[in-house]
Design an enzyme around this catalytic site. Structure first.
Site, PDB file in Angstrom:
ATOM      1  N   GLU A  77       0.833  -1.212   0.000  1.00  0.00           N
ATOM      2  CA  GLU A  77       0.000   0.000   0.000  1.00  0.00           C
ATOM      3  C   GLU A  77       0.868   1.265   0.000  1.00  0.00           C
ATOM      4  O   GLU A  77       0.542   2.244  -0.679  1.00  0.00           O
ATOM      5  CB  GLU A  77      -0.946  -0.008   1.202  1.00  0.00           C
ATOM      6  CG  GLU A  77      -1.899  -1.188   1.248  1.00  0.00           C
ATOM      7  CD  GLU A  77      -2.711  -1.353  -0.025  1.00  0.00           C
ATOM      8  OE1 GLU A  77      -2.938  -0.339  -0.737  1.00  0.00           O
ATOM      9  OE2 GLU A  77      -3.113  -2.484  -0.333  1.00  0.00           O
ATOM     10  N   GLU A  98      -1.010  -2.928  -9.976  1.00  0.00           N
ATOM     11  CA  GLU A  98      -0.925  -3.903  -8.888  1.00  0.00           C
ATOM     12  C   GLU A  98       0.384  -4.674  -8.954  1.00  0.00           C
ATOM     13  O   GLU A  98       1.014  -4.928  -7.925  1.00  0.00           O
ATOM     14  CB  GLU A  98      -2.116  -4.864  -8.947  1.00  0.00           C
ATOM     15  CG  GLU A  98      -3.423  -4.267  -8.460  1.00  0.00           C
ATOM     16  CD  GLU A  98      -3.336  -3.756  -7.034  1.00  0.00           C
ATOM     17  OE1 GLU A  98      -2.787  -4.463  -6.157  1.00  0.00           O
ATOM     18  OE2 GLU A  98      -3.806  -2.621  -6.787  1.00  0.00           O
TER      19      GLU A  98
END
Length: 290
Positions: free
Chosen positions: A145, A221
């Site tokens: 993150e 991602e």
């Protein structure tokens, strides 16, 4: 998938109503017409980027309100202190300002990052993640993150969406004029038939735009996984994704922030085109091959 399409349809209906009101004001009050493609493109850019940038600006506020998270301002226990200090250490290593850190109540293993800039961001984890993962795995998820933030993914995603929105609005109206003119035999159009055609084209072009946006989301991602591996270690990142695979596809995150979670939906075929996250097996293999 169907929830995503329903949300898209509702959004486009709202945009159409707003466009109709603005068009009436421009034409009736100021005598401005949008027949010129240059003027139309500017108008489309204002709407296309305006909505995307506004969503980016309020992203943290929306995330806090929709998840009901608890922000760690002063750690209340050893677990919160570890979480806060881990994000702080990783943010320093990534060269970004310390994000706000939150915990939200949800049963699945998940986490997300959002915020209007690299130095004004939020990292949050679910209670399910804290219960299911050990410290090494949780550290890797946090690193993933933080990498999203360091990569500027929220800003880039908003800019990509702004460009796509602009061309959806622009092309739908240009093509709509051509179709309306052909149907009406080149008579003066702009009536209900024109707006109906534009509405349908908004949906069709918007779906193509969604495919492009989700492709970019899947690409980022892989990049965030690689960044997480650099910050926390590759084996920890792989272990975290393997743990995540046990509940993959379960998400109670609100739709506004779901694309920024570490866990996404699963599916194949056409549905895969609308997935914000690539399959976990592919992400794990990419880390092993790196």
């Amino acid at each position: 998938m169907f929830k995503r399409i329903a949300l898209f349809l509702a959004t486009n209906l709202a945009v159409m109503v707003l466009l109709g009101i603005v068009l009436s004001v421009l034409q009736g009050v100021f005598g401005i017409t949008l027949g010129n493609n240059g003027v139309l493109l500017v108008f489309a850019a204002v709407f296309g980027f305006g909505g995307a940038l506004f969503s980016l600006a309020i992203s943290k506020w929306v995330a806090k309100r929709t998840t009901g998270m608890h922000l760690i301002e002063q750690p209340r226990n050893e677990g919160e202190a570890w979480l806060f200090n881990t994000v702080k250490r990783q943010a320093e290593a990534a060269g970004i300002r310390m994000p706000e850190v939150g915990i939200y109540d949800a049963p699945e293993i998940n986490a997300f990052a959002t915020g209007p800039s690299r130095n004004n961001s939020l990292v949050a984890v679910s209670t399910g993640l804290l219960r299911a993962m050990d410290r090494d795995e949780a550290e890797a998820v946090l690193a993933h993150e933080v990498s999203h933030v360091a990569n500027g993914d929220m800003v880039t995603m908003a800019l990509v969406q702004g460009v796509l929105n602009t061309f959806v609005i622009f092309l739908a109206r240009v093509v709509g004029r051509v179709i309306d003119a052909a149907i009406s035999g080149n008579r003066e159009g702009g009536g209900l038939a024109y707006y109906a055609i534009v509405f349908v084209l908004d949906i069709v072009f918007g779906l193509f735009a969604s495919v492009i946006a989700m492709w970019f989301s899947r690409w980022r991602e892989f990049r965030a996984d690689a960044g997480g591996a650099r910050l926390a270690g590759r084996e920890k990142m792989i272990a975290a994704l393997e743990k995540l695979a046990r509940t993959y596809g379960q998400s109670t995150l609100p739709s506004q922030v779901r694309a920024f979670g570490i866990s996404g939906s699963v599916g194949g075929g056409v549905k895969r085109l609308f997935m914000s996250h690539p399959p976990l097996a592919e992400r794990i293999q990419a880390l092993r091959d790196a």
